[in-house]
Design an enzyme around this catalytic site. Structure first.
Site, short mmCIF file in Angstrom:
data_model
loop_
_atom_site.label_atom_id
_atom_site.label_comp_id
_atom_site.label_asym_id
_atom_site.label_seq_id
_atom_site.Cartn_x
_atom_site.Cartn_y
_atom_site.Cartn_z
N ARG A 44 10.53 12.30 2.34
CA ARG A 44 11.23 11.38 3.24
C ARG A 44 11.56 10.05 2.58
O ARG A 44 12.07 9.13 3.23
CB ARG A 44 10.37 11.15 4.49
CG ARG A 44 10.32 12.38 5.39
CD ARG A 44 9.13 12.40 6.32
NE ARG A 44 9.17 13.58 7.19
CZ ARG A 44 8.84 14.81 6.80
NH1 ARG A 44 8.43 15.03 5.55
NH2 ARG A 44 8.92 15.84 7.63
N SER A 78 0.57 -1.69 5.89
CA SER A 78 1.35 -1.50 7.11
C SER A 78 0.74 -2.23 8.31
O SER A 78 1.45 -2.61 9.24
CB SER A 78 1.47 0.00 7.44
OG SER A 78 2.20 0.66 6.44
N PHE A 79 -0.57 -2.44 8.28
CA PHE A 79 -1.24 -3.16 9.36
C PHE A 79 -0.72 -4.58 9.49
O PHE A 79 -0.65 -5.13 10.59
CB PHE A 79 -2.76 -3.17 9.11
CG PHE A 79 -3.56 -3.72 10.24
CD1 PHE A 79 -4.00 -2.89 11.26
CD2 PHE A 79 -3.90 -5.07 10.30
CE1 PHE A 79 -4.75 -3.40 12.32
CE2 PHE A 79 -4.64 -5.58 11.34
CZ PHE A 79 -5.07 -4.74 12.36
N ILE A 116 -0.55 7.53 5.09
CA ILE A 116 -0.80 8.94 4.83
C ILE A 116 -2.20 9.30 5.33
O ILE A 116 -3.17 8.58 5.06
CB ILE A 116 -0.66 9.25 3.34
CG1 ILE A 116 0.76 8.91 2.87
CG2 ILE A 116 -0.98 10.72 3.06
CD1 ILE A 116 0.99 9.04 1.39
N ALA A 175 4.18 2.96 4.58
CA ALA A 175 3.83 4.39 4.51
C ALA A 175 2.34 4.54 4.74
O ALA A 175 1.53 3.93 4.05
CB ALA A 175 4.23 4.98 3.16
N ASP A 180 -9.29 11.41 5.39
CA ASP A 180 -10.39 12.19 5.96
C ASP A 180 -11.04 11.50 7.16
O ASP A 180 -11.89 12.10 7.82
CB ASP A 180 -11.46 12.44 4.89
CG ASP A 180 -10.94 13.29 3.75
OD1 ASP A 180 -10.06 14.12 4.01
OD2 ASP A 180 -11.40 13.10 2.60
N THR A 181 -10.64 10.27 7.45
CA THR A 181 -11.27 9.53 8.55
C THR A 181 -10.21 9.16 9.60
O THR A 181 -9.02 9.41 9.43
CB THR A 181 -11.94 8.24 8.02
OG1 THR A 181 -10.92 7.33 7.58
CG2 THR A 181 -12.87 8.55 6.85
N HIS A 204 -9.22 6.27 10.19
CA HIS A 204 -8.53 5.04 9.79
C HIS A 204 -7.01 5.19 9.92
O HIS A 204 -6.31 4.25 10.29
CB HIS A 204 -8.91 4.70 8.34
CG HIS A 204 -8.28 3.45 7.83
ND1 HIS A 204 -8.67 2.20 8.25
CD2 HIS A 204 -7.29 3.25 6.92
CE1 HIS A 204 -7.94 1.27 7.63
NE2 HIS A 204 -7.09 1.89 6.82
N PHE A 239 0.85 -1.20 0.00
CA PHE A 239 0.00 0.00 0.00
C PHE A 239 0.89 1.24 0.00
O PHE A 239 1.88 1.31 0.73
CB PHE A 239 -0.92 -0.01 1.22
CG PHE A 239 -2.06 0.96 1.12
CD1 PHE A 239 -3.17 0.67 0.36
CD2 PHE A 239 -2.02 2.18 1.79
CE1 PHE A 239 -4.23 1.56 0.25
CE2 PHE A 239 -3.06 3.08 1.70
CZ PHE A 239 -4.16 2.77 0.93
#
Length: 237
Positions: free
Chosen positions: A209, A138-139, A164, A162, A167-168, A170, A104
């Site tokens: 980064r 990443s989870f 990012i 990564a 809007d929630t 999550h 992801f």
């Protein structure tokens, strides 16, 4: 005519080394210091004189100085006896590494992986001693890192991802889960698992980064992994 003033109780504020010397001696306190105000009838002037025992004061100072010498000698002996254990980044050819990478946000994680592999090459880690494992996001990094660590095939596991902000909420869930998952992987496996997951507010921050003006965090993660692997292999077995 004579006037006398005395201080029956006096609080003394001493330097740390003096107060430490006296703190356990409940009977030691500042002795009463009599103050005598003498009037000279001829000159009508007042003279304030402080009377104290020079012998007692000199004895106290000698005790304090002796304690200071003891502290200095004790500090020096402790410093001389300390062993400093640190990992090395120069002897890496026998070290094996696993790199767990989240797909992801692949545009970011691929650059982080490239930075890590470049650093491994720069520090003479053999390509045959590096395995790259891809996971969906990443989870999922933590559980894969723990399995790799428990396999006892690797001296350290890099965890690259990564996340990012959107809007929630999550974002917060994934970031917290990724961080705790990598931590648990290291603790449960006994193998250093290095957190290399970017947590950014926007794509520009992530790109900066991942090889941009803020450097490459994948490269920094690899360098940390080399040092930790060396520390565990050579000093903490």
């Amino acid at each position: 005519m004579k006037m006398a003033a005395s201080f029956a109780s006096t609080r003394c504020f001493l330097p740390l080394y003096q107060s430490r010397h006296l703190q356990n001696n409940t009977t030691s306190s500042c002795s009463t210091v009599p103050l005598h105000l003498n009037r000279n009838s001829n000159s009508n002037s007042k003279l304030l004189s402080l009377s104290s025992s020079h012998a007692g004061r000199n004895g106290f100072n000698a005790v304090v100085e002796n304690e200071r010498k003891k502290d200095r000698l004790s500090s020096f002996s402790q410093t001389a006896a300390v062993r400093n254990l640190m990992g090395s980044v120069t002897n890496t050819q026998a070290l094996r590494f696993a790199v767990v990478v989240a797909r992801f946000n692949e545009i970011i994680t691929k650059r982080l992986l490239e930075g890590a592999l470049s650093t491994f090459n720069h520090y003479s880690v053999l390509e045959d001693n590096i395995d790259v494992v891809w996971v969906p996001g990443s989870f999922e990094i933590g559980v894969a890192a723990e399995r790799l660590g428990k396999s006892q095939k690797y001296h350290a596991v890099l965890c690259i991802g990564a996340v990012i902000r959107g809007d929630t909420s999550h974002y917060d869930v994934v970031v917290n889960s990724a961080a705790s998952g990598v931590l648990s992987a290291g603790l449960n496996s006994g193998v250093p698992c290095i957190f290399g997951v970017l947590t950014c507010d926007n794509m520009d921050q992530a790109l900066n980064r991942a090889g941009g003006k803020s450097g490459n965090k994948g490269s920094e993660t690899a360098l940390t992994a080399i040092e930790m692997a060396s520390l565990f292999e050579h000093h903490l077995k």
